[in-house]
Scaffold this active site. Structure first.
Site, PDB file in Angstrom:
ATOM      1  CG  HIS A 159      -0.126  -0.014   2.484  1.00  0.00           C
ATOM      2  ND1 HIS A 159       0.239   1.127   3.130  1.00  0.00           N
ATOM      3  CD2 HIS A 159      -0.010  -1.082   3.488  1.00  0.00           C
ATOM      4  CE1 HIS A 159       0.873   0.936   4.275  1.00  0.00           C
ATOM      5  NE2 HIS A 159       0.628  -0.333   4.276  1.00  0.00           N
TER       6      HIS A 159
ATOM      7  CB  CYS B 286       2.059  -3.213   5.299  1.00  0.00           C
ATOM      8  SG  CYS B 286       0.683  -3.772   5.999  1.00  0.00           S
TER       9      CYS B 286
END
Length: 393
Positions: free
Chosen positions: A319, A337
């Protein structure tokens, strides 16, 4: 002529007369009827007026001394027509029955004597609750275009005990043809994957013939499924945790390498082959969803995270992370992440599809089995052993 000789001649003549008379009479009799010319006898495997017929019954009609000329099986309200196939003295439905439904079976036959015969049966199937039916939800969606790592995933809402029987009625075909196998993850989830990644451009058809099929413990399949889908470009990205880079390879060619930041110590990004499971143009990320307490110093709650793509159940995404641009390409500062600039994240997002492969290398932390679509981390020889049919590798 003596009296004795005359008497003998008269006796012989009489015998000849009787014999000739008998032969003449035998030749004058009419031939008897052929034993093959008989009236048809029609029967079915359901009783007339039966009220508790199992839904997995395959209705059939048998004819002795004749052939089936026409047969039909319909619900009494006319909304359901059960197709069938026949030949000579037999007709059989090609599908099972719906629960709690009244049916009428009609069969016409012709005997070897040339005369018609007819059979009519009316019956009702056993009613089932939702707890007695298991619904198969399928991924991908019908007509979806997916990445080369996309498994076929069937999720049942009620456990399946008769896995072997169900698997015999679950078919995946493709053009071009590839080798593949089912693998049961649990009593409610089964995956199908090819031995290698799907070839780009493959056309795939998933056909589940499960409606009213016995799943065990008094449970039956709730619905058939037909799901065609297409495999898109071969996109395999590689995240190098140690080098802080993501390189996208499209159809065998590296097209772009971008700087990223992955999980910091204590929150290391897991290594292994992952598959993009979901895409969100915007999503709110709350660390509580990954088991981090609000009192934990590492707790976070970030709204409107852009261009996010999930790769694990435990909360790893690719992301946009504009807050860590200074660290991207230099050090790992995330909670697991893969963060990148907003522009890079949007570019990756626009190129990617569900089912695209992302390989994570040079990580000291392993990916747990079933933490996402981890199918490609299982050796093929082990994968096929997860089939209820125990296929050889």
């Amino acid at each position: 002529m003596s009296t004795t000789n005359r008497s003998l001649r008269l006796l012989v003549g009489a015998v000849l007369l009787v014999t000739l008379g008998a032969c003449t009479a035998a030749r004058s009799e009419q031939p008897s009827a052929s034993p093959t010319q008989q009236p048809a006898t029609v029967s079915a495997n359901v009783e007339d007026q039966a009220s508790d017929v199992p839904v997995d019954t395959v209705v059939s009609v048998e004819v002795q001394h004749g052939t089936v000329t026409e047969a039909s099986l319909t619900s009494s309200d006319g909304k359901q027509v059960v197709k069938g196939e026949g030949g000579d003295g037999r007709w059989a439905a090609t599908s099972r029955l719906e629960p709690g439904t009244a049916y009428t079976l009609t069969a016409q036959a012709e005997g070897t004597d040339g005369k018609p015969a007819k059979l009519v049966r009316t019956f009702t199937t056993r009613a089932l609750t939702l707890d007695q039916q298991t619904y198969p939800a399928v991924a991908p969606l019908a007509n979806e275009t997916v990445g080369v790592g996309m498994p076929v995933i069937v999720t049942f809402d009620v456990p399946v005990e008769n896995k072997k029987l169900f698997e015999q009625h679950m078919h995946v075909t493709s053009t071009p043809k590839v080798e593949g196998a089912w693998h049961w993850m649990s009593d409610t989830v089964v995956h199908y994957r090819p031995k290698e990644f799907w070839p780009a451009g493959t056309k795939v058809s998933v056909d589940l013939d499960l409606n009213s099929l016995p799943a065990g413990n008094g449970v039956y399949g709730q619905q058939d499924q037909h799901v065609p889908f297409t495999v898109g470009r071969r996109i395999v990205s590689t995240v190098d945790v140690a080098r802080h880079t993501l390189t996208m390879n499209v159809d065998g060619r590296d097209v772009r390498t971008i700087p990223v930041s992955t999980g910091k110590p204590g929150h290391e990004t897991r290594g292994g082959t992952k598959v993009i499971m979901e895409k969100f143009a915007s999503v709110d990320m709350d660390a509580a969803s990954t088991g981090v307490s609000e009192s934990d110093p590492d707790y976070y709650d970030i709204s409107d995270v852009r261009w996010a793509m999930r790769v694990t159940n435990s909360g790893e995404f690719l992301h946009a992370a504009p807050w860590s641009v200074g660290s991207q390409g230099r050090e790992n500062v995330s909670h697991g992440c893969v963060g990148m600039s907003t522009a890079d994240a949007q570019w990756i997002y626009d190129q990617s599809r569900r089912g695209d492969v992302v390989k994570f290398v040079n990580s000291g932390r392993s990916l747990e089995q079933n933490n996402g679509w981890t199918d490609w981390n299982t050796r093929w020889s082990d994968w096929v052993q997860g089939s209820a049919l125990k296929r050889a590798s």
